[in-house]
Design a protein around this motif. Structure first.
Motif, mmCIF file in Angstrom:
data_model
loop_
_atom_site.group_PDB
_atom_site.id
_atom_site.type_symbol
_atom_site.label_atom_id
_atom_site.label_comp_id
_atom_site.label_asym_id
_atom_site.label_seq_id
_atom_site.Cartn_x
_atom_site.Cartn_y
_atom_site.Cartn_z
ATOM 1 N N GLU A 134 72.863 37.837 57.910
ATOM 2 C CA GLU A 134 74.008 38.109 58.647
ATOM 3 C C GLU A 134 74.359 36.995 59.497
ATOM 4 O O GLU A 134 75.690 36.772 59.648
ATOM 5 C CB GLU A 134 73.671 39.403 59.776
ATOM 6 C CG GLU A 134 74.724 39.441 60.769
ATOM 7 C CD GLU A 134 74.992 41.015 61.100
ATOM 8 O OE1 GLU A 134 75.351 41.176 62.286
ATOM 9 O OE2 GLU A 134 74.628 41.802 60.354
ATOM 10 N N ASN A 139 85.051 50.756 59.657
ATOM 11 C CA ASN A 139 83.729 50.791 59.803
ATOM 12 C C ASN A 139 83.438 52.186 59.336
ATOM 13 O O ASN A 139 82.050 52.406 58.892
ATOM 14 C CB ASN A 139 83.510 50.969 61.421
ATOM 15 C CG ASN A 139 82.925 49.371 61.756
ATOM 16 O OD1 ASN A 139 82.062 48.593 61.393
ATOM 17 N ND2 ASN A 139 83.782 48.735 62.770
ATOM 18 N N LEU A 169 72.660 50.222 56.229
ATOM 19 C CA LEU A 169 73.296 48.899 57.082
ATOM 20 C C LEU A 169 74.812 49.133 56.823
ATOM 21 O O LEU A 169 75.268 48.734 57.932
ATOM 22 C CB LEU A 169 73.023 47.817 56.126
ATOM 23 C CG LEU A 169 71.653 47.104 56.287
ATOM 24 C CD1 LEU A 169 71.166 45.872 55.015
ATOM 25 C CD2 LEU A 169 71.458 46.356 57.482
ATOM 26 N N THR A 171 66.870 46.488 54.661
ATOM 27 C CA THR A 171 67.380 46.186 56.050
ATOM 28 C C THR A 171 67.268 44.818 56.639
ATOM 29 O O THR A 171 67.883 44.251 57.190
ATOM 30 C CB THR A 171 67.034 47.298 57.132
ATOM 31 O OG1 THR A 171 65.791 47.467 57.018
ATOM 32 C CG2 THR A 171 67.810 48.725 56.474
ATOM 33 N N PRO A 206 77.738 49.801 62.280
ATOM 34 C CA PRO A 206 78.598 48.937 62.781
ATOM 35 C C PRO A 206 77.663 48.208 64.095
ATOM 36 O O PRO A 206 76.996 48.767 64.724
ATOM 37 C CB PRO A 206 79.799 49.719 63.264
ATOM 38 C CG PRO A 206 79.446 50.812 63.411
ATOM 39 C CD PRO A 206 78.238 51.421 62.589
ATOM 40 N N CYS A 207 78.160 46.936 64.113
ATOM 41 C CA CYS A 207 77.615 46.158 64.989
ATOM 42 C C CYS A 207 77.838 46.317 66.453
ATOM 43 O O CYS A 207 78.850 46.987 66.907
ATOM 44 C CB CYS A 207 77.937 44.631 64.774
ATOM 45 S SG CYS A 207 76.981 43.364 65.953
ATOM 46 N N THR A 252 79.847 42.010 52.579
ATOM 47 C CA THR A 252 80.365 41.456 53.899
ATOM 48 C C THR A 252 81.499 40.544 53.732
ATOM 49 O O THR A 252 82.670 40.760 54.581
ATOM 50 C CB THR A 252 79.226 40.609 54.278
ATOM 51 O OG1 THR A 252 77.882 41.107 54.405
ATOM 52 C CG2 THR A 252 79.602 39.771 55.500
ATOM 53 N N ASN A 273 76.739 43.979 61.171
ATOM 54 C CA ASN A 273 75.909 45.323 61.132
ATOM 55 C C ASN A 273 74.875 45.400 62.606
ATOM 56 O O ASN A 273 74.630 44.475 63.058
ATOM 57 C CB ASN A 273 74.996 45.490 59.811
ATOM 58 C CG ASN A 273 75.833 45.455 58.758
ATOM 59 O OD1 ASN A 273 76.657 46.197 58.450
ATOM 60 N ND2 ASN A 273 75.198 44.196 57.786
ATOM 61 N N ALA A 333 69.550 50.382 61.685
ATOM 62 C CA ALA A 333 69.279 50.122 60.473
ATOM 63 C C ALA A 333 67.901 50.226 60.159
ATOM 64 O O ALA A 333 67.272 50.992 59.206
ATOM 65 C CB ALA A 333 69.994 49.175 59.456
ATOM 66 N N LYS A 389 83.968 50.981 54.852
ATOM 67 C CA LYS A 389 82.683 50.287 54.738
ATOM 68 C C LYS A 389 81.575 51.100 54.220
ATOM 69 O O LYS A 389 80.486 50.600 53.198
ATOM 70 C CB LYS A 389 82.343 49.570 56.092
ATOM 71 C CG LYS A 389 80.878 48.631 56.179
ATOM 72 C CD LYS A 389 80.812 48.106 57.490
ATOM 73 C CE LYS A 389 79.423 47.317 57.481
ATOM 74 N NZ LYS A 389 79.334 46.654 59.037
#
Length: 340
Positions: free
Chosen positions: A315, A82, A121, A308, A125-126, A254, A285, A290, A86
């Protein structure tokens, strides 16, 4: 596996079509729903995501959370992917496509803004949806919570400096309200609700509740997809060529990041219930953050904001395909957690 989970990709495809159609036919209605936000976080979408996360939080046990620190490999993998790999790969892909491969079709000013949006993005991180992906891959809920929490802590300190470095800007405005509100909505509140529910119910009653609300989690996902695509229906229909150009490097990024992370996880012999969520966290993401930063720094109608938004649109379908891949490859990973 229930009928919803078995045909989830089909339902999501139909939800995408429904969202685009609804957003086209009733744009004013969805514009009103889109305006129900605070700190760039749409409250309706937040409620739906909360509905998706809550069933997993029912499985959290604090005693098991402490064990995660004794199995650090999955956490280390998440952090390295991450916060090192990334952001760099996203930056390289963004420049490759919009400074070279697509240079003849995009004006230089727009290209720089698309690049900026893609970088934002890559550095975010998610926080929320990863709980859904973890649940769909039968991930360890306690370990997933620790992975997300570590990411959130790092994000508070590292997001702005990394963005400033990669974007070449002296100052990056960070919407702290968006960041903190998202952590509260998507981690703290559902976790607290899950803990209180576990304490209030006997194991048998808890099992019945978990089974009863599981379909609602999938319905929450589908409703979220409908809303996201309805909100952006005009963008999809009015700028299809730009959407495709932005989506190509995002898709490469991705899938590429997932396969790199998944390969490393396999090499490290991580158990699947830790490896799959770790790779999902590394791949997906934090799109609210973002989008908020892109709007704040570059403007609502900028190329950065558009990039974004494209990240938001691609996603869910992409992550569902990776969930399916992870589930099919479960047999290649150990089930034992020894040493991890």
């Amino acid at each position: 596996m229930g009928v919803f989970e078995r045909f989830l990709s089909l339902w999501v495809g139909l939800a995408i079509l429904l969202g685009v159609a609804a957003g086209t036919l009733a744009p004013d209605a969805f514009a009103v729903v889109a305006s129900w936000e605070y700190a760039h976080v749409n409250l309706v979408v937040a409620a739906l995501i909360w509905l998706m996360i809550y069933p997993m939080m029912l499985q959290i046990e604090f005693s098991a959370i402490l064990e995660a620190g004794r199995r650090p490999k999955g956490i280390v993998l998440t952090v390295i992917i991450n916060w090192l790999l990334k952001p760099l790969t996203m930056t390289l892909l963004a420049y490759l496509f919009f400074e070279f491969l697509f240079a003849d079709w995009v004006d230089p000013a727009s290209a720089k803004e698309y690049i900026a949006g893609m970088i934002l993005l890559g550095v975010a991180p998610c926080t929320a949806m990863v709980f859904v992906w973890s649940q769909l891959t039968k991930g360890d809920p306690n370990y997933t919570l620790v992975q997300v929490s570590v990411n959130d802590i790092i994000m508070v300190f590292a997001f702005a400096p990394i963005c400033a470095l990669l974007l070449g800007l002296n100052d990056i405005y960070i919407p702290w309200q968006t960041l903190l509100l998202s952590v509260v909505l998507y981690v703290i509140l559902p976790l607290a609700a899950g803990i209180l529910t576990r304490r209030a119910l006997q194991p048998e009653a808890l099992g019945k509740l978990s089974k009863a609300i599981k379909p609602w989690s999938i319905l929450g996902l589908l409703a979220t997809v409908v809303l996201l695509f309805a909100f952006q229906a005009d963008v999809l229909l009015n700028s299809p060529q730009i959407i495709v150009m932005i989506a190509i490097p995002l898709l490469i990024q991705t899938y590429g990041i997932f396969f790199i992370a998944y390969g490393i996880a396999w090499k490290l012999r991580l158990p699947h219930n830790i490896a799959a969520p770790a790779c999902m966290i590394a791949t997906s993401n934090f799109f609210e953050l973002a989008v908020a930063v892109a709007i704040s720094v570059f403007g609502l109608h900028s190329g950065a904001a558009l990039a974004t938004v494209v990240g938001v649109l691609v996603e869910v379908p992409v992550m569902l395909s990776l969930v399916a891949l992870a589930n099919r490859s479960r047999a290649y990973f150990p089930t034992s957690q020894d040493g991890n």
